[in-house]
Structure formats: structure tokens, C-alpha cells
Design a protein around this motif. Structure first.
Motif: not given
Length: 650
Positions: A415-441
């Protein structure tokens, strides 16, 4: 290997966990027992083939380095006994594969073709010709390669090595070359070294540009930090593990550039199939006409291979891989009588060889086509990986099981070979870094205690995938929370016990060990070995320097240097500007801060820390005209990398 950087990690002494592993839960036992009903475990054909042609066992002595360090212990996996039922803490299919891999020693493949198996991650093959012997893929370390050749000579006539063939550009297929031949003999024309086009470039580049990161992750992939036992390392599915000796490289003298090329080597006719971009960027299969023997390198072994390596590597494309196997069938399918690879045991018989090749051809094609079919219906990477199941006619063959690669991560790679890491959903386009995301979760879920309490309920239900995912947020939000680390470790451990893939098991169990006990900083490997450094062309060398430049630190700074390599008759201009280091061949800047005259050997000695810049200038090996402080300034901006960076914690 890839197989590639794996050897570097084996330099580390195994780390024994301070906290003992847990037992398998009832959920893990049930998952493993269910697999016993799915696969034909009563079929013992593979065991018969793995024993076929046996001549002698590996010597029992441990191979050690000059400093007394263990390079290879033939008895390391003696706890894996053929015929014994899988322990509760191991996937029964992986246990079966590990039993097969541990069938070790010197074997006859067919008249005049021999293999030494399990003296390293890979096999070493020896072909007897008219005047001497030809060696294929001399393992990772020169010490294990020498021991393998010594074992062969104990049981066969002692003839000179007249040729070496590297089937591809991963380190477990060339690293031991100086254990079987002398470079002086190569330079004198007494020994030829054959390799596919692009071999040297890819063998060197993979070990340099991302060498530290790959090697650190390889410590997880190959389980080098785990004790070998029923709750630890079983092997890698492709072989047991990596040797820990001296990695060497002698550049090839003869290059195979295209399919259909023929060479007569020591009286035998070799036909080659050039297969770049399959299991390795530079790879080739070959057929010895007089022996009716096909070597598939690493494109057809007794496992589903990686189209993406978990240690980190460029993604491999399953469609060309499938087509290369189809081409092998077309070229030699009517004639072949035995097929052997650089891992595992051979396949004998024309029908059996064709069945193996066609089944694996269809497996890689199915992964490619089904992934893209579902992608074109709008499914995303993770959704597709959960849906794709191989047809039973493919999946129920043990040789197609995911002992090294896995269907799940190979589908994701396609999948990544042909379409890259972005799945097309803009919510996943600019995600927080793991530590910052984890704190909010963790905050939104009511805090760490609430998350852990609920996660323990899921753990008790056997939902280890979810526990590993949700508790990871607590670990990254609160790195000092040992209760979170312990629960995360418990979940990862159970996933490891259930894993059919050797690398998956090793990743899970190594992660669990480091969560419980921290990162144990052992002796660190050098990903750029002396032979690797010497084999780097200047273009790659300057790319390597540019990668190490601390870009943010040099913003606004400008340095221009001319370099004149007197032995190579090559000149370069280096320009540090805009936070990058550019190099231009065949140019000397009129505005350079300094002009440096040296030889390539001097550059190698500096790189290998066999001399210092000050000593090289003092001895006259380097001459500097202009502002010599600019060279020292440039070198001061080069970054160094801490090998033991965190993986399962921030």
C-alpha cells in the motif's frame, strides 16, 4: 536478510532481563492450539528434506574472536529439539520452523554441490568444478565462513577456491568473504568474484546512510538482546540469528547485467536471471546447466519473505518478484531437478521444484494484486491488511507461512509503495507527535489510573492488541509510570508468544524486555566497517557527510572547500550553504576558503579514525592552502549518533 545491517547488532552481548518473563495466558494457549488444527502438522516431508544429503554435523566448538568474544555458538539453540511439542509460549508453526532450521551441518545437494547450514543466518554453498571450487554467499563473518570452509575440507578434497559468487547485496551473503579468499589472489586474477549489477553500490549504501537506525531496529528484529529459550529468542524464521564476527567485503570483478547471460566458471555452465528490486535491490538467480540445479538466491525460500523489512529498508515490490519466479519457471522449469537457496533446505524433483516456484510466484502476485484491488475500492492500509487472506492452496503450505515476513506487514508495505503513508483522510494528515498525542488521549480517557484499570480488564479477556495500543499512550504520556510499562510489556509478551513470524516475536519480546528493565547499553557496532568505507565511492562518501551535517546549527554559515585527490585524479568542490552540504565533481571554486590535497587512502584513514586531521597534516598526507581552520570547522558540525536510542519509550 536481510537481511542487510543485521550483523552489526550481533556484536552486542545478549542482555538477560532482570525481571523474568510471564507464562502464557489461557488466551495465548487457545490461539496457538487453534493453529494446530489449521495446518498439516502431520506432514513430515520438510524434515525428511532437511536431513537429506547429511554428511557431517557442525563442530561443537564455540567460534570466538581474538578478544574472546563469542562469534557463533553451534549449541545456542539446543533447547529446540526435533520432534518435541511446542511449548505454550511459542507459536507451534514457528516452533516447527525453528526445529527445521536447527538441522545443521554439511550437506550434499547433488553431485558436486554442497552446503553448510546454520553456521550463520545464511547458508554457504560450495560447487566443485574442473580445477577447484566456487563459493556462493560466504555468510556474514569471516570467522564463520572460514569455519564452514574448514568443515567442507574435512570431508571433501582440498581444492583451491577459484571463484566467489554473491547472489545479492545483503550482508549475510558477502560479509565473510575474507574468510574464504585472499584479496591478493583476486587482484592477481587467480580468483574471480561475480555479482549482479548494482551490487557494490547497494551493499555499501544500505550500511551507511541509515546504518545506525537500521542496526538499532535490527537488534529487535533478530532478537540479539533476548536470551535463547522458550520465552525468548527462537530464531529469525529465515535462519537462527546473526553471527558476531568480522564483516568484510571484496569488490566484484565480474558483473552480471542482464537475464540470459552465461558464464563458464571452472568448467561448469552458469545461466543467470537478473532480478533487481526483488528481495534485494541487486539480486540474481542462476542455473548450473550440467547439474540441472537452480539457485533462487533469496527469492524462493521456505517462508513468505519480507517485501518490507521491520529493521527499516526500502520497500520491495512483490509484482516484479512474482514475475522473476515465473521467468525462472519459463527458463528452467522443464529441465530443473533440484532447487536450493541461500537459506533453508533444498527441494528435489522436477514436479516439486515447479510446485514450489509457482506457489510462491502466485503468493507474491496475490499480495500485490489484492492489496491494490482493495485500495482502489477505497480501503486504507490497515483495513486492507486486516482483510487480505491468502487462498488456502497457498496459505496451507508451510513454505508460504510468514516466518520471516508476514502477510500483514507485506500488505501494508505494498500500500505504502503505491500510495504512501497518507491514507487520504485529512484527519491523519497532520497528526501530533506521539508524546503530545498520548498526553491528550490519556487526559480525555480520565487519566492514567483509569486507563490502566480498564486496560487490565481487556488484558484479562485476551485482547492483547488493544492493550498494547491503548497502554502505549500512558507510557508516552508518563514515561516514569512503571505500572504502565509493565502492563504494556505483559501485552507485548503474549503477542510475541502467539507470533508466527520470527521477527514479530523478537520485536514484541525485546520491547517487553526494555519496558521492564530499560535499555541496556551494550558494546555498540560500527555500521561502516573498514571494507565498507573503502568501497564507498566519493559521491556516496560526501552524501554520508552531508547527512551528518547539523543543519539547524549551520544556518547562515557558509564554507567552500576544494578537494584534490591526487591518486584518483578527481577534484571536488564542497559547499556548505543554507544548512546543507553540496558536492560537485570536476570543479574547483575560485572563491574557496581552502584547497585540500590528499589521497583516497588518507580519507579512509580519517574516516576509520586510524589517523587524525592534525597528524595527517603533520605527516604531509594532507596539504591545505588557504584557511585550514575552515576544514576543522566543517568537521565540527558533523553529528554523531547514539546507537541505543529509545524505541518503546519516548
Amino acid at each position: 536478510m536481510t537481511c542487510s545491517l543485521v550483523v552489526a547488532i550481533a556484536l552486542a552481548t545478549q542482555a538477560m532481563a532482570a525481571e523474568q518473563p510471564k507464562a502464557a495466558t489461557e488466551a495465548t494457549k487457545a490461539a496457538n492450539n487453534a493453529l494446530l488444527k489449521e495446518l498439516p502438522f502431520n506432514d513430515k516431508t520438510s524434515f525428511e528434506l532437511a536431513h537429506k544429503g547429511f554428511i557431517a554435523p557442525l563442530p561443537s566448538e564455540v567460534i570466538k574472536g581474538k578478544a574472546g568474544n563469542v562469534i557463533w555458538d553451534p549449541a545456542k539453540y539446543a533447547f529446540i529439539k526435533e520432534g518435541e511439542v511446542a511449548p505454550d509460549t511459542t507459536n507451534p508453526s514457528l516452533w516447527r520452523q525453528s526445529q527445521l532450521i536447527n538441522i545443521s551441518g554439511l550437506f550434499e545437494v547433488t553431485d558436486g554441490i554442497y552446503q553448510v547450514r546454520n553456521y550463520d543466518l545464511s547458508n554457504m554453498t560450495i560447487v566443485e568444478g574442473k580445477e577447484g571450487i566456487t563459493i556462493f554467499d560466504p555468510l556474514i563473518s569471516s570467522e564463520t565462513a572460514k569455519a564452514a570452509l574448514d568443515l567442507y575440507f574435512k570431508h571433501r578434497p582440498k581444492k583451491p577456491v577459484v571463484a566467489v559468487i554473491y547472489t545479492h547485496s545483503h550482508v549475510d551473503h558477502y560479509g565473510g568473504v575474507r574468510g574464504v579468499i585472499n584479496e591478493d589472489d583476486v587482484k592477481a586474477g587467480k580468483v574471480k568474484v561475480y555479482a549482479p549489477k548494482g551490487f557494490l553500490e547497494h551493499a555499501v549504501a544500505e550500511n551507511v546512510m541509515a546504518g545506525t537506525a537500521m542496526s538499532r531496529r535490527a537488534s529487535y528484529m533478530y532478537g540479539n538482546l533476548l536470551p535463547p529459550n522458550e520465552t525468548g529468542q527462537l530464531g529469525a524464521g529465515l535462519g537462527t540469528t546473526t553471527s558476531a564476527g568480522t564483516v568484510t567485503l571484496i569488490p566484484p570483478t565480474d558483473i552480471i547485467e542482464k537475464t540470459g547471460e552465461t558464464r563458464v566458471i571452472d568448467g561448469l555452465t552458469y545461466e543467470f536471471l537478473y532480478a533487481p528490486g526483488s528481495e534485494a535491490p541487486a539480486e540474481m538467480l542462476y542455473y548450473i546447466k550440467e547439474k540441472k540445479a537452480l539457485n533462487t538466491a533469496e527469492d524462493s525460500t521456505h517462508t513468505l519473505h519480507n517485501t518490507y523489512s521491520l529493521r527499516g529498508a526500502k520497500i520491495r515490490e512483490p509484482l516484479p518478484w512474482s514475475k522473476y519466479l515465473n521467468e525462472a519457471l519459463k527458463m528452467w522449469g522443464d529441465d530443473v531437478q533440484v532447487m536450493y537457496a541461500m537459506h533453508h533446505w533444498p527441494v528435489w524433483g522436477n514436479k516439486e521444484v515447479k510446485d514450489q516456484l509457482s506457489s510462491q510466484r502466485d503468493m507474491y502476485r496475490y499480495i500485490n494484486d489484492e492489496t491494490l484491488r482493495l485500495a482502489n475500492k477505497g480501503y486504507t492500509m490497515t483495513e486492507i491488511a486486516e482483510q487480505v487472506k491468502l487462498p488456502k492452496s497457498i496459505a496451507n503450505r508451510f513454505s508460504n507461512r510468514g516466518y520471516y515476513g508476514s502477510l500483514n506487514h507485506n500488505v501494508k508495505a505494498t500500500y505504502v509503495l503505491h500510495l504512501g503513508w497518507f491514507i487520504g483522510n485529512p484527519a491523519t494528515l497532520w497528526e501530533l507527535p506521539p508524546e503530545e498525542e498520548a498526553k491528550r488521549f490519556v487526559d480525555m480517557m480520565g487519566g492514567a489510573d483509569t486507563v490502566l484499570k480498564k486496560a487490565k480488564e481487556y488484558y484479562d479477556k485476551g485482547d492483547f492488541r488493544w492493550v498494547a495500543s491503548v497502554v502505549n499512550n500512558v507510557v508516552f504520556a508518563e514515561p516514569g509510570n512503571q505500572a504502565a510499562k509493565n502492563l504494556q510489556a505483559d501485552a507485548l509478551e503474549q503477542l510475541g508468544y502467539q507470533a508466527e513470524s520470527g521477527p514479530w516475536r523478537n520485536f514484541y519480546l525485546t520491547g517487553a524486555q526494555e519496558l521492564r528493565n530499560g535499555v541496556q547499553k551494550l558494546p555498540t557496532p560500527d555500521t561502516a566497517s573498514p571494507d565498507t568505507v573503502k568501497a564507498m565511492d566519493l559521491d556516496l562518501f560526501f552524501d554520508y557527510l552531508a547527512m551528518r551535517l547539523k543543519g539547524p546549527e549551520v544556518e547562515g554559515k557558509h564554507i567552500t572547500l576544494n578537494l584534490d585527490f591526487t591518486d584518483l585524479k578527481q577534484k571536488y568542490t564542497l559547499e556548505m550553504v543554507n544548512g546543507v552540504l553540496n558536492h560537485t565533481e570536476g570543479m574547483q571554486s575560485k572563491d574557496a576558503d581552502a584547497t585540500i590535497t590528499l589521497t583516497r587512502d588518507t580519507l579512509n584513514n580519517l574516516m576509520l579514525k586510524q589517523t587524525t586531521l592534525k597528524d595527517a597534516k603533520g605527516s604531509g598526507d594532507i596539504k591545505v592552502e588557504g584557511n585550514e581552520g575552515k576544514l576543522e570547522e566543517l568537521m565540527s558540525y558533523m553529528d554523531n549518533f547514539d546507537f541505543w536510542f529509545n524505541i518503546v519509550t519516548p
